[in-house]
Motif scaffolding. Structure first.
Motif, short mmCIF file in Angstrom:
data_model
loop_
_atom_site.label_atom_id
_atom_site.label_comp_id
_atom_site.label_asym_id
_atom_site.label_seq_id
_atom_site.Cartn_x
_atom_site.Cartn_y
_atom_site.Cartn_z
N PRO A 200 0.85 -1.17 0.01
CA PRO A 200 0.01 -0.01 0.06
C PRO A 200 0.85 1.29 -0.08
N THR A 228 -0.52 -0.78 17.69
CA THR A 228 -1.02 -1.98 17.02
C THR A 228 -1.81 -1.70 15.77
N GLY A 229 -1.19 -2.12 14.72
CA GLY A 229 -1.92 -2.07 13.44
C GLY A 229 -1.66 -0.95 12.78
N THR A 233 5.35 -2.65 10.29
CA THR A 233 5.72 -3.70 9.28
C THR A 233 5.99 -3.38 7.98
N GLU A 234 4.97 -2.50 7.36
CA GLU A 234 5.10 -1.61 6.10
C GLU A 234 6.66 -0.86 6.18
N ARG A 266 4.53 -12.93 4.08
CA ARG A 266 4.45 -11.54 3.68
C ARG A 266 5.73 -10.81 3.32
N GLY A 384 -4.86 2.27 6.86
CA GLY A 384 -5.88 1.97 6.33
C GLY A 384 -7.12 2.10 7.01
N ARG A 593 -8.56 -5.23 13.56
CA ARG A 593 -7.47 -5.07 12.80
C ARG A 593 -7.63 -4.68 11.49
P1 ADP Z 1 1.94 -3.28 12.55
O1 ADP Z 1 3.06 -3.99 12.11
O2 ADP Z 1 2.05 -1.81 13.17
O3 ADP Z 1 0.99 -3.96 13.45
P2 ADP Z 1 1.27 -3.83 9.73
O4 ADP Z 1 2.06 -3.39 8.91
O5 ADP Z 1 0.93 -5.05 9.84
O6 ADP Z 1 0.87 -3.04 11.21
O7 ADP Z 1 -0.24 -3.18 9.06
C1 ADP Z 1 -1.43 -3.49 9.45
C2 ADP Z 1 -2.33 -3.52 8.50
O8 ADP Z 1 -2.48 -2.37 7.65
C3 ADP Z 1 -2.02 -4.76 7.35
O9 ADP Z 1 -2.89 -5.39 6.89
C4 ADP Z 1 -1.15 -3.64 6.35
O10 ADP Z 1 -1.39 -4.25 4.94
C5 ADP Z 1 -2.12 -2.44 6.42
N1 ADP Z 1 -1.62 -1.33 6.09
C6 ADP Z 1 -0.27 -0.90 6.37
N2 ADP Z 1 0.14 0.33 5.82
C7 ADP Z 1 -1.01 0.82 5.14
C8 ADP Z 1 -1.28 1.93 4.30
N3 ADP Z 1 -0.41 2.78 4.33
N4 ADP Z 1 -2.48 1.96 3.76
C9 ADP Z 1 -3.46 1.01 3.82
N5 ADP Z 1 -3.14 -0.30 4.73
C10 ADP Z 1 -2.12 -0.22 5.36
#
Ligand code: ADP
Ligand code: ZN
Ligand code: ZN
Length: 741
Positions: A200, A228-229, A233-234, A266, A384, A593
């Motif tokens: 994303p 959280t969420g 990870t992105e 992932r 998101g 989430r």
């Molecule tokens: P964390 O590691 O902080 O728990 P993640 O990276 O797993 O969070 O992201 C949580 C969810 O949000 C995942 O499903 C991810 O694909 C989604 N996500 C992350 N960044 C974005 C973004 N910029 N736009 C839309 N969805 C996103």
């Protein structure tokens, strides 16, 4: 015979024995040793044994030293440990005050420790032979051999890919190979590149965090503090992609239960390079292969648990520590290192950025950020469309409870299921009930191996009341039919564990799956994954311990019920509050989430407890600010460095005797040193004074500055080693202890 001058140089070998010194040997076969031998493994005689050691230095033998023994043979042609990793491990030995040989043995994979050669790191692929290409048409269509041959017709395929494409392909491949129609060929691991998928578009906060990492030109430590969420990870993925584009390696550390197939998939899907995984579930040979691939620069991205921090990274570009607050980063026996802290040391030595991520940063890392040692990056919102879950405290004082669950909770579960959602019931006690109690005389079942006359340690009730098990030493017994003290038949399980909650919920919600997830029910990672796959997106209930606090993401999870955290509110451990707050926030963060909003119900007998109040109304950071103030006032970490001297013995007295003697040595050293004094607290019995038949005691050392603590330890440890009392107890030193138990 007259020795040549070179032959008077000895190999100074680090051996995996609990003695602080290096051991001198002549080089194998009388060869003259030189500086190029440092870092090579060598097989040496040690008493009646043969040990694998590592050459730590080459130098003249001490005058008047006894005649040297010959080393038996070299195990490596070139140094296995050199450069940055060698320097960092020597630092670790000094920091933990542990023998270098033991530190090196901890860092190496088991097969290398045993003296086996560095494994080759080829991946294997299969392709059709010439005759195979011609014979395809003759194979029975629809059969496995034919389907395999069809897959190989366009190109050779590696074994990982075949695993994904065709069940049972190995048998088919053997059949075809026997007829000379296919062959197995080695290919460099780095050639197997999946096509990367786009992620994303990052939001503004993510963008700022990614830029902060990718613009680093050398070492920097960054704390990615994101709810959280929020898409941490992105941020890792994009920072890693940048690192790969520079032709560099990335290391990602994850907690023990965070390395799920879902996480790996992932990373693999997004990065477009093979991603190596390193965790405790791998066979020794596999672990050594990952190590060798990292050393050769073939492994471009490694995702691994604690011990992955010891991988050689000749082309390092980035180190990520996910969930940096997680307790599994601290090794609790042997060399008691902290993988997060050692990652920072390595990042500095490698001159690459280290990115620490968490929704609930450790107070150590928060304080480092406040003091300006870490760059503080915040992700304040869920990514998101996901919204933060609504948290509500359910006061259960004077409420009727059924298997520990209040009527409010049961109603909420019913409603969530009716809405098609999934429910997580969190209870951090596995088993049926924590205690088996006699209602007539008050007797309760205690573990014979963990109890003392003064302090009984209850056994957990399992199997609906039929079995007893001690969760600290594993001791098992069947439940007595009658009270051993008063012969009453009124023995009853007291309190609630996950099994009991499962029993109630399975009976009450018989039409949905009710899955219990704890160490008792799901030992293996893939078992857990299979459970989740089976559940899918259907309404259902998961009951679990902290194994469920992270890992697999459940998009349809709309309700989290937390029951029975009250024990944690009144623990003596100064870190108990921090751990509980982190656990609550992490568990709550499992709800909502994805697109569906989440709700969290926190059931407690202490709704007014300041920890709960602060967490709910101010969030983790409000809690952390208050906690840091208290730690500061009390002189606890992260403000005062601490070390713990532990001692244990099958007999009651030697641990205390040793610690009293050690205390005298430390006190005298501290007084002599003239610097500010070491504070000594104890010795006292450990919070668990006996465990698995062993008596345990501890002495806490604290100082206001790290160099003072280390200086005094350096000066005092030789004398402590030499104490006669040290031979009657097993003892160990833990610098920066995480658990005082
Ligand atoms: P964390 O590691 O902080 O728990 P993640 O990276 O797993 O969070 O992201 C949580 C969810 O949000 C995942 O499903 C991810 O694909 C989604 N996500 C992350 N960044 C974005 C973004 N910029 N736009 C839309 N969805 C996103
Ligand atoms: Zn009784
Ligand atoms: Zn026990």
């Amino acid at each position: 015979m007259i020795a040549s001058s070179d032959a008077s140089l000895a190999l100074q070998v680090a051996l995996p024995v609990p003695l602080p010194q290096l051991f001198d040997y002549r080089a194998p076969a009388g060869a003259a040793p030189g500086p190029a031998d440092v870092g090579r493994r060598v097989l040496v005689p040690f008493g009646p044994r043969r040990l694998v050691g590592i050459v730590a230095a080459v130098g003249p033998t001490a005058a008047g030293a006894p005649a040297l023994r010959d080393a038996i043979e070299w195990l490596d042609a070139a140094p296995l440990l050199h450069g940055e990793l060698d320097r960092s491990l020597r630092w670790l030995a000094r920091y933990t005050h542990a023998p270098l040989g033991e530190v090196l043995a901890t860092a190496l994979p088991a097969t290398l420790r045993r003296g086996e050669p560095l494994p080759d790191t080829h991946a294997w692929a299969w392709r059709l032979t010439g005759p195979g290409g011609e014979a395809i048409g003759t194979l029975k269509s629809g059969g496995r051999p034919r389907r395999l041959a069809d897959l190989l017709q366009t190109a050779a395929r590696d074994e990982d890919t075949l695993d994904l494409l065709l069940d049972g392909w190995r048998t088919a491949a053997r059949t075809l190979a026997a007829r000379g129609l296919v062959e197995r060929v080695a290919v460099p691991a780095s050639q197997l590149a999946p096509v990367p998928q786009a992620g994303p578009a990052p939001n503004d906060e993510q963008r700022a965090a990614i830029d902060a990492v990718t613009t680093c030109t050398g070492f920097a430590s960054l704390l990615l503090d994101g709810v959280t969420g929020s898409g941490k990870t992105e941020v890792y993925l994009q920072a890693i992609a940048h690192c790969l584009a520079q032709g560099r390696q990335a290391l990602v550390l994850v907690p023990e239960i965070g390395l799920t197939p879902q996480t790996l998939a992932r990373f693999r899907a997004r990065l477009g390079v093979p991603v190596h995984a390193l965790h405790s579930g791998l066979a020794d040979g596999e672990r050594a292969r990952v190590w060798a691939a990292a050393m050769r620069g073939e492994a471009r991205v490694v995702v691994g648990t604690r011990s992955a921090v010891f991988l050689p990274l000749p082309q390092a570009g980035l180190i990520v520590v996910d969930e940096e607050h997680d307790g599994s980063y601290k090794q609790q026996d042997g060399i008691r290192y902290h993988a997060r802290d050692f990652a920072l040391v390595r990042g500095k030595a490698l001159d690459v950025p280290v990115l620490l991520g968490s929704a609930t940063p450790s107070l150590e890392s928060l304080q480092n950020a406040i003091a300006g040692r870490h760059l503080h990056l915040r992700l304040s919102q869920r990514a998101g469309n996901a919204r933060p879950p609504a948290v509500r405290v359910v006061d259960v004082r004077k409420r009727p409870l059924d298997a520990g669950l209040s009527p409010e909770l049961l109603t909420a579960i019913e409603r969530a299921l009716a809405d098609g959602g999934q429910v997580l019931v969190f209870r951090n006690r596995r088993g049926y009930a924590p205690v088996l109690l006699c209602h007539d005389c008050g007797w309760s079942a205690h573990c014979p191996r963990c109890s003392t006359p003064e302090r009984g340690h209850p056994m957990t009730v399992h199997a609906g009341g039929r079995r007893l098990q001690c969760h600290h030493c594993g001791y098992r017994a069947s439940a007595p039919p009658a009270c051993p003290d008063c012969a009453s038949l009124g023995l009853q399980p007291q309190g609630v564990g996950t099994e009991r909650i499962e029993e109630l919920l399975a009976a009450r919600f018989a039409d949905v799956p009710v899955l219990r997830i704890d160490r008792g029910s799901t030992r293996r990672r893939d078992a857990l994954e299979r459970l989740f796959a089976e559940l899918g997106a259907r309404p259902g209930i998961l009951i679990g311990t902290q194994m469920l606090a992270k890992g697999h993401d459940l998009a349809n999870l709309t309700l989290v019920c937390v029951v029975g955290v009250d024990e944690g509110l009144f623990s003596a451990d100064f870190r108990a509050g921090e751990k509980l707050a982190q656990l609550l926030i992490q568990v709550a963060g499992r709800a909502g989430r994805a697109d569906r909003p989440g709700q969290v119900l926190l059931q407690t007998h202490h709704p007014e407890h300041p920890l709960l109040q602060t967490l709910i109304h101010g969030g983790y950071h409000a809690f952390a600010a208050g906690e840091l103030e208290q730690r500061h006032a009390a002189g606890f970490p992260p403000f005062a460095p601490m070390a713990l001297l532990r001692a244990e013995s099958p007999h009651a007295d030697p641990p205390m005797a040793f610690l009293h003697a050690a205390r005298r040595v430390l006190h005298a050293t501290s007084a002599d040193s003239g610097s500010s004094m070491l504070q000594l607290d104890g010795p006292v019995a450990a919070p668990m004074p006996r465990r698995a038949g062993t008596y345990r005691a501890q002495l806490i050392l604290a100082a206001d500055q790290r160099p003072v603590l280390h200086g005094i330890l350096d000066a005092a440890l030789p004398a402590i080693h030499a104490l006669p009392e040290a031979r009657r107890a097993r003892w160990s030193l833990d610098v920066d202890p995480v658990d005082l138990y």
